[in-house]
Scaffold this motif. Sequence first.
Motif, PDB file in Angstrom:
ATOM      1  N   GLU A  72      -2.547   4.327   1.265  1.00 13.97           N
ATOM      2  CA  GLU A  72      -3.732   4.209   0.669  1.00 13.97           C
ATOM      3  C   GLU A  72      -3.204   3.619  -0.365  1.00 13.97           C
ATOM      4  O   GLU A  72      -2.383   3.011  -0.963  1.00 13.97           O
ATOM      5  CB  GLU A  72      -4.056   5.215   0.114  1.00 13.97           C
ATOM      6  CG  GLU A  72      -5.499   5.223  -1.373  1.00 13.97           C
ATOM      7  CD  GLU A  72      -5.353   7.195  -1.974  1.00 13.97           C
ATOM      8  OE1 GLU A  72      -6.298   7.672  -1.030  1.00 13.97           O
ATOM      9  OE2 GLU A  72      -4.184   6.930  -2.405  1.00 13.97           O
ATOM     10  N   THR A  73      -4.319   2.397  -1.188  1.00 12.22           N
ATOM     11  CA  THR A  73      -4.385   1.223  -1.707  1.00 12.22           C
ATOM     12  C   THR A  73      -4.743   2.163  -3.392  1.00 12.22           C
ATOM     13  O   THR A  73      -6.364   2.069  -2.542  1.00 12.22           O
ATOM     14  CB  THR A  73      -4.201  -0.260  -1.533  1.00 12.22           C
ATOM     15  OG1 THR A  73      -3.921  -0.379  -0.721  1.00 12.22           O
ATOM     16  CG2 THR A  73      -4.057  -0.873  -2.480  1.00 12.22           C
ATOM     17  N   ALA A  84     -15.855   1.768   5.102  1.00 11.70           N
ATOM     18  CA  ALA A  84     -15.552   0.259   5.282  1.00 11.70           C
ATOM     19  C   ALA A  84     -17.048   0.562   6.620  1.00 11.70           C
ATOM     20  O   ALA A  84     -16.573   1.153   7.854  1.00 11.70           O
ATOM     21  CB  ALA A  84     -14.484  -0.008   5.911  1.00 11.70           C
ATOM     22  N   MET A 129     -10.193   2.159   9.296  1.00 12.45           N
ATOM     23  CA  MET A 129     -10.496   1.713   7.855  1.00 12.45           C
ATOM     24  C   MET A 129     -11.802   3.177   6.850  1.00 12.45           C
ATOM     25  O   MET A 129     -13.005   3.002   7.764  1.00 12.45           O
ATOM     26  CB  MET A 129     -10.707   0.551   7.365  1.00 12.45           C
ATOM     27  CG  MET A 129      -9.917  -0.601   7.429  1.00 12.45           C
ATOM     28  SD  MET A 129     -10.203  -1.788   6.331  1.00 12.45           S
ATOM     29  CE  MET A 129     -11.098  -2.581   8.111  1.00 12.45           C
ATOM     30  N   THR A 186       1.032  -1.363   0.066  1.00 10.83           N
ATOM     31  CA  THR A 186      -0.108  -0.104   0.227  1.00 10.83           C
ATOM     32  C   THR A 186       1.158   1.651   0.123  1.00 10.83           C
ATOM     33  O   THR A 186       1.785   0.863   0.326  1.00 10.83           O
ATOM     34  CB  THR A 186      -0.807  -0.178   1.172  1.00 10.83           C
ATOM     35  OG1 THR A 186      -1.627   1.022   0.998  1.00 10.83           O
ATOM     36  CG2 THR A 186       0.030   0.099   2.339  1.00 10.83           C
ATOM     37  N   LEU A 229      -8.171   2.027  -3.423  1.00  9.59           N
ATOM     38  CA  LEU A 229      -9.556   0.291  -3.279  1.00  9.59           C
ATOM     39  C   LEU A 229      -9.228   0.598  -1.576  1.00  9.59           C
ATOM     40  O   LEU A 229     -10.446  -0.664  -0.896  1.00  9.59           O
ATOM     41  CB  LEU A 229      -8.895  -0.592  -3.588  1.00  9.59           C
ATOM     42  CG  LEU A 229      -8.506  -1.161  -5.377  1.00  9.59           C
ATOM     43  CD1 LEU A 229      -8.197  -1.813  -5.802  1.00  9.59           C
ATOM     44  CD2 LEU A 229     -10.140  -1.139  -5.595  1.00  9.59           C
ATOM     45  N   PHE A 230      -9.064   1.091  -0.986  1.00  9.62           N
ATOM     46  CA  PHE A 230      -8.654   0.834   1.005  1.00  9.62           C
ATOM     47  C   PHE A 230      -7.350   2.297   0.957  1.00  9.62           C
ATOM     48  O   PHE A 230      -6.752   2.583   1.065  1.00  9.62           O
ATOM     49  CB  PHE A 230      -7.869   0.092   1.097  1.00  9.62           C
ATOM     50  CG  PHE A 230      -7.191  -0.433   2.464  1.00  9.62           C
ATOM     51  CD1 PHE A 230      -8.264  -0.955   3.564  1.00  9.62           C
ATOM     52  CD2 PHE A 230      -6.089  -0.210   2.465  1.00  9.62           C
ATOM     53  CE1 PHE A 230      -7.855  -1.364   4.620  1.00  9.62           C
ATOM     54  CE2 PHE A 230      -5.598  -0.444   3.831  1.00  9.62           C
ATOM     55  CZ  PHE A 230      -6.600  -0.805   4.422  1.00  9.62           C
ATOM     56  N   ARG A 231      -8.572   2.918   1.979  1.00  8.53           N
ATOM     57  CA  ARG A 231      -7.946   3.821   3.008  1.00  8.53           C
ATOM     58  C   ARG A 231      -8.150   3.257   4.416  1.00  8.53           C
ATOM     59  O   ARG A 231      -9.047   3.298   4.745  1.00  8.53           O
ATOM     60  CB  ARG A 231      -7.913   4.919   2.198  1.00  8.53           C
ATOM     61  CG  ARG A 231      -7.218   6.488   2.732  1.00  8.53           C
ATOM     62  CD  ARG A 231      -7.997   7.299   2.392  1.00  8.53           C
ATOM     63  NE  ARG A 231      -7.314   7.831   1.057  1.00  8.53           N
ATOM     64  CZ  ARG A 231      -8.393   8.350   0.020  1.00  8.53           C
ATOM     65  NH1 ARG A 231      -9.462   9.225   0.617  1.00  8.53           N
ATOM     66  NH2 ARG A 231      -7.798   7.990  -0.305  1.00  8.53           N
ATOM     67  N   ALA A 232      -6.663   3.746   5.255  1.00 11.26           N
ATOM     68  CA  ALA A 232      -7.212   3.761   6.635  1.00 11.26           C
ATOM     69  C   ALA A 232      -5.810   4.556   7.506  1.00 11.26           C
ATOM     70  O   ALA A 232      -5.277   5.417   6.401  1.00 11.26           O
ATOM     71  CB  ALA A 232      -6.229   2.380   6.829  1.00 11.26           C
TER      72      ALA A 232
END
Length: 155
Positions: free
Chosen positions: A61-62, A95, A92, A45, A70-73
């Motif tokens: 972030e991905t 989500a 997340m 990521t 697609l993904f953020r944390a």
Amino acid sequence: MEQKTKIHAENGKQEIVITREFELPVELLFKAYAEAEIVEQWMGTKVLKLENKKHGGYQFETANAQGNVLFRANGTIHDFVPNQKIVRTFEMENAPFDVQLEFLEFEKLTDNTSKLNMHVIYRSVALRDQQLQLPFAQGINMAHNRLQDIVSKLK
């Protein structure tokens, strides 16, 4: 294949304990969580922010090949003691999970081996159980396998 990363989840509790022994000195294991370039490699990521200090923060972030996220944390770092511990929140974005509290402790076993102990606390037992229904155990085990492989080359 053996799951080297162990996950202990007691029924009725809103926490999990994750443990993993690494064939890495504790300093290198800690570096894998503290240096953005290394985090990016084993987590797969992008690190947008990583402020390793008390009251610091982080954001990961991905995105896919088209640039769609697609993904953020993100989270806040509450305590940071080099080679010993990181206390942080983890959230997340977009989500159905709430913020969780993570206590990461780095333990020296020998000069060349170490152990990561993660104590993760969820807002409720239901949220913890929801997380455990995902391929969570396999995912963290795979990530830790990558961490071992990538960081071993830094020795």
